[in-house]
Each structure stands twice: as C-alpha cells, then as structure tokens.
Design an enzyme around this catalytic site. Sequence first.
Site, PDB file in Angstrom:
ATOM      1  N   PHE A  18       0.809  -1.216   0.000  1.00  0.00           N
ATOM      2  CA  PHE A  18       0.000   0.000   0.000  1.00  0.00           C
ATOM      3  C   PHE A  18       0.842   1.266   0.000  1.00  0.00           C
ATOM      4  CE2 PHE A  18      -2.781  -3.181   1.766  1.00  0.00           C
ATOM      5  CZ  PHE A  18      -4.021  -2.880   1.240  1.00  0.00           C
ATOM      6  N   ASP A  19       0.526   2.150  -0.935  1.00  0.00           N
ATOM      7  CA  ASP A  19       0.880   3.548  -0.745  1.00  0.00           C
ATOM      8  C   ASP A  19       0.033   4.021   0.438  1.00  0.00           C
ATOM      9  OD1 ASP A  19       1.609   6.356  -1.364  1.00  0.00           O
ATOM     10  OD2 ASP A  19      -0.500   6.467  -1.937  1.00  0.00           O
ATOM     11  N   ILE A  20       0.574   4.823   1.304  1.00  0.00           N
ATOM     12  CA  ILE A  20      -0.166   5.200   2.520  1.00  0.00           C
ATOM     13  C   ILE A  20      -0.821   6.574   2.411  1.00  0.00           C
ATOM     14  CG2 ILE A  20      -0.016   5.558   5.011  1.00  0.00           C
ATOM     15  CD1 ILE A  20       0.323   2.646   4.124  1.00  0.00           C
TER      16      ILE A  20
END
Length: 245
Positions: A18-20
Amino acid sequence: MALAPDAPPLTKFKLLAFDIFGTVIDEEIGIYKAMEPLLARFPRSDRAKTSAFEAFLKLEASIHEDQPGLRQREVLSQIYTEIANSWGVEPPQDEVESFAESMGEWPPYPDTVAAMQKLAEHYKLVALSNCDRAAFSRTLSGPLKDVKFDAVYLAEDIGSYKPDRKNFEYLLSHAEKEFGVRKEEVLMVAHGLGVDHVTTKDMGIHSAFIKRRTSDEEEKAFEGKVAYQWRWETLGDFAADVEKQ
C-alpha cells in the site's frame, strides 16, 4: 473492478503493498488542517486551499527527486516555508515545525480501517511509503492504531523516494526474502498515478488504482503511462470485491 480482461483473480495474490498517504490516509484533509495557520492569513476560499495543495504536491515531488536523502519531516518544513514565502509570508519557526510534525496525525479515510481489517484476513499487508520512521510511528500508534501491517518499508530506510525504482525493488526483494512471496504474487494498491503506477507499469508489477478524489481529467492525462488492472473508488470497494471471491 477489473479493467483488463486478462487480469488474474484477486485470489492469486498473497501480498498487498500500500501507498499510505493519499491511499490509506487522507493526505489532502491532513494538509489543509495542518496549513490552517497559513491559510488563516488569507480570505477563506476553496481556491486558496486548492492552490496550497497543488503547490504542496509539486514541491514535494521536486524535493524528493532532487534531495532523496532528506527525511520527510525536513521535506515538509521546506515545503511549508516555500509556500508561505511565495505568498509573501515569513512563517515563524514554531509554525513550520508544527506543520512538519503533523504528518503522523493526518486522518485515515472513513473506509480505511474496516477495509484494511478485512483485507488482512486474506493477504499480507505491507506499507511502502514516502515517509520517515518517526512520522510513521505516530501514524501507526494514532490514526492507524487498529490496522496491522506485516511489514513497513519507508523512504528513510530505502534511501530514496517513490517513484524511484529502488523503492519498488526493495519491496519485491523483501517480500520474497521475508514472506516467500514472488513478484507475480504482489499487488501494489495505490492512489498515486505518477508516484506509484508509472513505475509499476515500467517494472511489470501488478497494480490497483484507488481513485479517491482523482478527477477523470487527471486519470486521462496518464493514459499510456500506467497499466493498472483494477480500479476502485475506495479501499472499502476493493475489500468488498475481495470478500465476494
């Protein structure tokens, strides 16, 4: 929903990366709130907020490329100062420091926590973030305290910022070393078209686009540069489709 007819079933994947900030965390709302001391100096308008956010994104991308060794806290300090200066303001140091420390307090999207908990029942969850250890520690103990990541890979540890290939190479090598997960079993889940999806296309990494507030025009501008095989409006929509499989 799947966009490509040859998209593999979601059950094929073992690990979600995941990109956060922008995907899991509502970066835009967090920035607006943290910039209130600066925005309060000007007449309230949506345009002022939009201009600040657009300036933030441009400056962040430029600094990440030119100064990959800076911690994100230092990047945020520089961004705030440059935006303020461009508006004719010399911000006091405590105001700059407050903005730089705010990242760990930016809120999740309303669907995030429940969605991530559902996804954790099916996959390993890994964070691949343009963040430093101190800020992400506050994120994990605050806004994402009810979300469990199996691994966290941060720009400060990697030594570069996405979209640099090194960050995604780090993800793939550590996914295999730590979890025995091969490249074809990794799905990158991200909102950032330029930050994540251009590189995943170049490297042949499976990816899913979480649209969030991205306009159709913004998405269209990246046609041919990205190759995500799935698109959902929210993480909640993604998790709901996974539950059906």
